[in-house]
Design a protein around this motif. Structure first.
Motif, PDB file in Angstrom:
ATOM      1  N   MET A   1      11.162  -2.884  10.727  1.00  0.00           N
ATOM      2  CA  MET A   1       9.772  -3.286  10.931  1.00  0.00           C
ATOM      3  C   MET A   1       9.135  -3.521   9.567  1.00  0.00           C
ATOM      4  O   MET A   1       9.793  -3.392   8.539  1.00  0.00           O
ATOM      5  CB  MET A   1       9.039  -2.210  11.741  1.00  0.00           C
ATOM      6  CG  MET A   1       9.516  -2.191  13.192  1.00  0.00           C
ATOM      7  SD  MET A   1       8.638  -1.020  14.232  1.00  0.00           S
ATOM      8  CE  MET A   1       9.772   0.361  14.249  1.00  0.00           C
ATOM      9  N   SER A   2       7.864  -3.868   9.545  1.00  0.00           N
ATOM     10  CA  SER A   2       7.224  -4.131   8.259  1.00  0.00           C
ATOM     11  C   SER A   2       6.591  -2.852   7.730  1.00  0.00           C
ATOM     12  O   SER A   2       6.201  -1.975   8.500  1.00  0.00           O
ATOM     13  CB  SER A   2       6.162  -5.209   8.434  1.00  0.00           C
ATOM     14  OG  SER A   2       5.126  -4.736   9.266  1.00  0.00           O
TER      15      SER A   2
ATOM     16  N   GLY B   1       2.330   1.509   6.077  1.00  0.00           N
ATOM     17  CA  GLY B   1       2.741   2.399   7.166  1.00  0.00           C
ATOM     18  C   GLY B   1       3.243   3.775   6.733  1.00  0.00           C
ATOM     19  O   GLY B   1       4.238   3.877   6.023  1.00  0.00           O
TER      20      GLY B   1
ATOM     21  N   TYR C   1      -5.641  -3.767   5.257  1.00  0.00           N
ATOM     22  CA  TYR C   1      -4.250  -3.463   5.588  1.00  0.00           C
ATOM     23  C   TYR C   1      -3.979  -1.974   5.451  1.00  0.00           C
ATOM     24  O   TYR C   1      -4.714  -1.246   4.800  1.00  0.00           O
ATOM     25  CB  TYR C   1      -3.302  -4.208   4.644  1.00  0.00           C
ATOM     26  CG  TYR C   1      -3.329  -5.701   4.802  1.00  0.00           C
ATOM     27  CD1 TYR C   1      -2.504  -6.328   5.726  1.00  0.00           C
ATOM     28  CD2 TYR C   1      -4.176  -6.490   4.016  1.00  0.00           C
ATOM     29  CE1 TYR C   1      -2.515  -7.713   5.864  1.00  0.00           C
ATOM     30  CE2 TYR C   1      -4.196  -7.853   4.148  1.00  0.00           C
ATOM     31  CZ  TYR C   1      -3.366  -8.465   5.077  1.00  0.00           C
ATOM     32  OH  TYR C   1      -3.379  -9.814   5.224  1.00  0.00           O
TER      33      TYR C   1
ATOM     34  N   GLU D   1       2.217   2.702  15.564  1.00  0.00           N
ATOM     35  CA  GLU D   1       1.232   1.617  15.695  1.00  0.00           C
ATOM     36  C   GLU D   1       1.880   0.227  15.650  1.00  0.00           C
ATOM     37  O   GLU D   1       1.265  -0.752  16.018  1.00  0.00           O
ATOM     38  CB  GLU D   1       0.164   1.721  14.599  1.00  0.00           C
ATOM     39  CG  GLU D   1      -1.020   2.613  14.960  1.00  0.00           C
ATOM     40  CD  GLU D   1      -0.750   4.100  14.836  1.00  0.00           C
ATOM     41  OE1 GLU D   1       0.386   4.477  14.499  1.00  0.00           O
ATOM     42  OE2 GLU D   1      -1.674   4.902  15.087  1.00  0.00           O
ATOM     43  N   GLU D   2       3.104   0.180  15.145  1.00  0.00           N
ATOM     44  CA  GLU D   2       3.776  -1.122  15.102  1.00  0.00           C
ATOM     45  C   GLU D   2       4.812  -1.259  16.219  1.00  0.00           C
ATOM     46  O   GLU D   2       4.960  -2.323  16.827  1.00  0.00           O
ATOM     47  CB  GLU D   2       4.442  -1.317  13.727  1.00  0.00           C
ATOM     48  CG  GLU D   2       5.036  -2.713  13.576  1.00  0.00           C
ATOM     49  CD  GLU D   2       5.456  -3.043  12.140  1.00  0.00           C
ATOM     50  OE1 GLU D   2       4.958  -2.393  11.193  1.00  0.00           O
ATOM     51  OE2 GLU D   2       6.288  -3.958  11.983  1.00  0.00           O
TER      52      GLU D   2
ATOM     53  N   HIS E   1       5.432   4.600  12.244  1.00  0.00           N
ATOM     54  CA  HIS E   1       5.439   3.265  12.860  1.00  0.00           C
ATOM     55  C   HIS E   1       5.105   3.194  14.343  1.00  0.00           C
ATOM     56  O   HIS E   1       5.402   2.190  14.991  1.00  0.00           O
ATOM     57  CB  HIS E   1       6.782   2.587  12.565  1.00  0.00           C
ATOM     58  CG  HIS E   1       6.800   1.900  11.221  1.00  0.00           C
ATOM     59  ND1 HIS E   1       6.770   2.604  10.037  1.00  0.00           N
ATOM     60  CD2 HIS E   1       6.788   0.588  10.883  1.00  0.00           C
ATOM     61  CE1 HIS E   1       6.766   1.754   9.020  1.00  0.00           C
ATOM     62  NE2 HIS E   1       6.775   0.515   9.506  1.00  0.00           N
TER      63      HIS E   1
ATOM     64  N   GLN F   1       1.073  -2.967   7.493  1.00  0.00           N
ATOM     65  CA  GLN F   1       0.637  -2.957   8.892  1.00  0.00           C
ATOM     66  C   GLN F   1      -0.827  -3.371   9.021  1.00  0.00           C
ATOM     67  O   GLN F   1      -1.572  -3.377   8.038  1.00  0.00           O
ATOM     68  CB  GLN F   1       0.834  -1.547   9.475  1.00  0.00           C
ATOM     69  CG  GLN F   1       2.290  -1.110   9.443  1.00  0.00           C
ATOM     70  CD  GLN F   1       2.517   0.279  10.003  1.00  0.00           C
ATOM     71  OE1 GLN F   1       1.579   1.050  10.188  1.00  0.00           O
ATOM     72  NE2 GLN F   1       3.761   0.607  10.279  1.00  0.00           N
ATOM     73  N   SER F   2      -1.185  -3.701  10.265  1.00  0.00           N
ATOM     74  CA  SER F   2      -2.532  -4.228  10.468  1.00  0.00           C
ATOM     75  C   SER F   2      -3.533  -3.111  10.772  1.00  0.00           C
ATOM     76  O   SER F   2      -3.238  -2.175  11.515  1.00  0.00           O
ATOM     77  CB  SER F   2      -2.515  -5.255  11.608  1.00  0.00           C
ATOM     78  OG  SER F   2      -3.002  -4.684  12.792  1.00  0.00           O
TER      79      SER F   2
ATOM     80  N   LYS G   1       8.181   4.573   3.841  1.00  0.00           N
ATOM     81  CA  LYS G   1       6.876   5.028   4.351  1.00  0.00           C
ATOM     82  C   LYS G   1       6.010   5.372   3.155  1.00  0.00           C
ATOM     83  O   LYS G   1       6.519   5.778   2.101  1.00  0.00           O
ATOM     84  CB  LYS G   1       7.046   6.296   5.196  1.00  0.00           C
ATOM     85  CG  LYS G   1       8.125   6.209   6.256  1.00  0.00           C
ATOM     86  CD  LYS G   1       7.678   5.421   7.454  1.00  0.00           C
ATOM     87  CE  LYS G   1       8.803   5.385   8.488  1.00  0.00           C
ATOM     88  NZ  LYS G   1       8.485   4.642   9.684  1.00  0.00           N
TER      89      LYS G   1
ATOM     90  N   ASP H   1      -4.294  -2.508  14.572  1.00  0.00           N
ATOM     91  CA  ASP H   1      -3.428  -1.635  15.362  1.00  0.00           C
ATOM     92  C   ASP H   1      -3.775  -0.165  15.143  1.00  0.00           C
ATOM     93  O   ASP H   1      -3.676   0.651  16.065  1.00  0.00           O
ATOM     94  CB  ASP H   1      -1.959  -1.892  15.024  1.00  0.00           C
ATOM     95  CG  ASP H   1      -1.473  -3.218  15.600  1.00  0.00           C
ATOM     96  OD1 ASP H   1      -2.042  -3.667  16.618  1.00  0.00           O
ATOM     97  OD2 ASP H   1      -0.531  -3.806  15.032  1.00  0.00           O
ATOM     98  N   TRP H   2      -4.177   0.166  13.930  1.00  0.00           N
ATOM     99  CA  TRP H   2      -4.559   1.555  13.642  1.00  0.00           C
ATOM    100  C   TRP H   2      -5.924   1.887  14.237  1.00  0.00           C
ATOM    101  O   TRP H   2      -6.215   3.050  14.541  1.00  0.00           O
ATOM    102  CB  TRP H   2      -4.526   1.825  12.129  1.00  0.00           C
ATOM    103  CG  TRP H   2      -3.101   2.035  11.689  1.00  0.00           C
ATOM    104  CD1 TRP H   2      -2.175   1.047  11.431  1.00  0.00           C
ATOM    105  CD2 TRP H   2      -2.421   3.279  11.544  1.00  0.00           C
ATOM    106  NE1 TRP H   2      -0.963   1.623  11.122  1.00  0.00           N
ATOM    107  CE2 TRP H   2      -1.087   2.986  11.180  1.00  0.00           C
ATOM    108  CE3 TRP H   2      -2.802   4.614  11.686  1.00  0.00           C
ATOM    109  CZ2 TRP H   2      -0.138   3.981  10.949  1.00  0.00           C
ATOM    110  CZ3 TRP H   2      -1.854   5.611  11.442  1.00  0.00           C
ATOM    111  CH2 TRP H   2      -0.540   5.291  11.083  1.00  0.00           C
TER     112      TRP H   2
END
Ligand code: ATP
Ligand code: MG
Length: 405
Positions: free
Chosen positions: A71-72, A107, A104, A112-113, A110, A75-76, A138, A79-80
């Motif tokens: 995953m990235s 993370g 941004y 939230e992703e 993860h 993170q956005s 992380k 989403d958080w």
């Protein structure tokens, strides 16, 4: 690998501004480079260990049906905000784009992703269960970072997320994961010192489980029941009152470090992201989730903490950077043995440097490869072998070297 080709140098002296034993040894041996407090770069020898630890874990996660993804790390914020954690997680690194002014998150974990990701793929009971894992950097704005690679502001975690249609299925997967984790820590050479530990379960279950390894470098206090071979984290000891298995009150208190943990998330993340599935009757239900983490850097540092002596590190063969450390006592003398071992598929660090024998021996002890091989004129065609954690040496032929475990 030829040691003359290794750009890293060893050092006899402890680095300044470093308190922790794991970081001191890893830095002196050239395994890691300290970028700043809580941030370490992995150099060739350290990276080999890191990759081996990942290999041990990957094998077990694949046995557990895990699908590996990456995953990235970026993170956005949205989403958080969906989970309400944008303003509640104190270790969250946040920043704003210079161009778009968007916010941004780097993370720290993860959920939230992975939850919105799986929402794109889970629709019916036929799509469950699903297991997704990764090895990912992380980022956590840790208040204190004084334990070397045990607690970083950037670190690698293996995180697996499981998705289930009901609690029975989640429970049985969770129990199997305990066994997988036990096999992992056994293979990493810290099994004997690692305890399944009852810890706080969050809102949904009475307990979660941590895997805690005994070490004076640990930041946690655990209470061990030697009869059941489990422990209770100090944070829940008052509630537990004793061993959760047998009730025994008189437990042994020790310092430990959490190398992994497993947690039933239930519908904590499926509710905010509206992750639902249609059951056999066509009724919509929340997907239930579990999460399972292991700190890779932390495992590496823990192995150093529990396996070293005054001369340096002592790597278990499962994760050692090389199987053999070949030392030649005269330039070129070890070349034939090196070529043969490489051709036969062994991992060898070949000390072909033009430095004194004393320096080679000291570096071999510091770096901690399981078997030291010495080739010298005095030994004729034989090879002197020595285990890193034993004193005795022995003269053997090439075939015997190949059979060393
Ligand atoms: P801790 O209680 O030690 O702060 P945590 O409970 O916050 O850890 P999780 O969020 O569950 O940890 O992370 C899963 C695993 O990642 C942990 O079991 C640990 O091995 C590792 N880990 C957590 N924080 C760090 C860190 N700052 N540096 C290195 N490894 C970490
Ligand atoms: Mg914890």
């Amino acid at each position: 690998m030829k040691q003359s080709n290794l750009f890293t140098k060893t050092s006899k002296d402890d680095p300044r501004d470093e308190e922790s034993l794991n970081a001191k040894l890893l830095m002196r041996a050239g395994f890691v480079h300290k970028v700043m407090a809580g941030v370490y770069a992995f150099l060739p020898l350290g990276l080999r260990v890191l990759r081996k630890i990942e290999g041990v874990i990957r094998e077990e996660m694949e046995k557990m049906g895990g699908n590996e993804v990456l995953m990235s790390a970026l993170q956005s914020k949205a989403d958080w905000e969906t989970t309400g954690r944008f303003n509640t997680v104190d270790v969250l690194f946040k920043f704003t784009s210079f161009y778009s002014k968007n916010d941004y998150v780097l993370g720290p974990t993860h959920e939230e992703e992975v939850t919105p990701l799986l929402k794109q793929h889970i629709f019916s009971y036929r799509d469950l269960p699903a297991y997704v894992f990764q090895f990912q950097n992380k980022f956590r704005d840790e208040k204190r970072a004084k334990s070397g690679v045990l607690r970083g502001r950037e670190f690698i975690m293996k995180d697996l997320y499981s998705f289930h249609s009901d609690e029975v299925d989640l429970d049985s997967y969770y129990e199997r994961m305990k066994d997988a984790y036990e096999r992992i820590f056994e293979k990493l050479g810290i099994g004997e010192k690692t305890y399944l530990t009852f810890a706080s379960g969050g809102t949904f279950s009475k307990y979660s489980h941590e895997f805690q390894t005994l070490t004076s470098a640990g930041e946690d206090i655990i209470h061990i029941c030697d009869d059941c071979r489990v422990a209770v984290n100090d944070e829940v000891m008052a509630d537990a009152g004793g061993c959760p298995k047998c009730g025994k009150k008189d437990l042994r208190t020790e310092k430990a470090i959490e190398v992994g943990n497993i947690f039933k998330l239930m519908d904590k993340f499926s509710v905010p992201f509206d992750l639902k599935f249609k059951d056999v009757e066509g009724a919509e239900k929340n997907v239930l989730m579990g999460c399972y983490g292991i700190g890779i850097n932390r495992c590496l540092g823990t192995i150093v903490e529990v396996s070293h002596d005054e001369k340096g590190m002592i790597w278990p063969s499962s994760v050692a950077p090389f199987r053999f450390h070949l030392l030649e006592m005269k330039p070129g003398l070890g070349k034939d043995v090196y070529d043969r071992l490489v051709t036969d598929g062994f991992e060898v660090l070949y000390d072909d440097r033009d430095v004194s024998a004393g320096e080679k021996f000291a570096d071999a002890d510091l770096i901690g490869i399981p078997w030291r091989l010495v080739v010298s004129d005095r030994n004729k065609d034989k090879i002197e072998i020595k285990r890193r954690n034993e004193e005795k040496t022995e003269l053997v032929d090439y075939e015997t070297v190949c059979r060393l475990q």
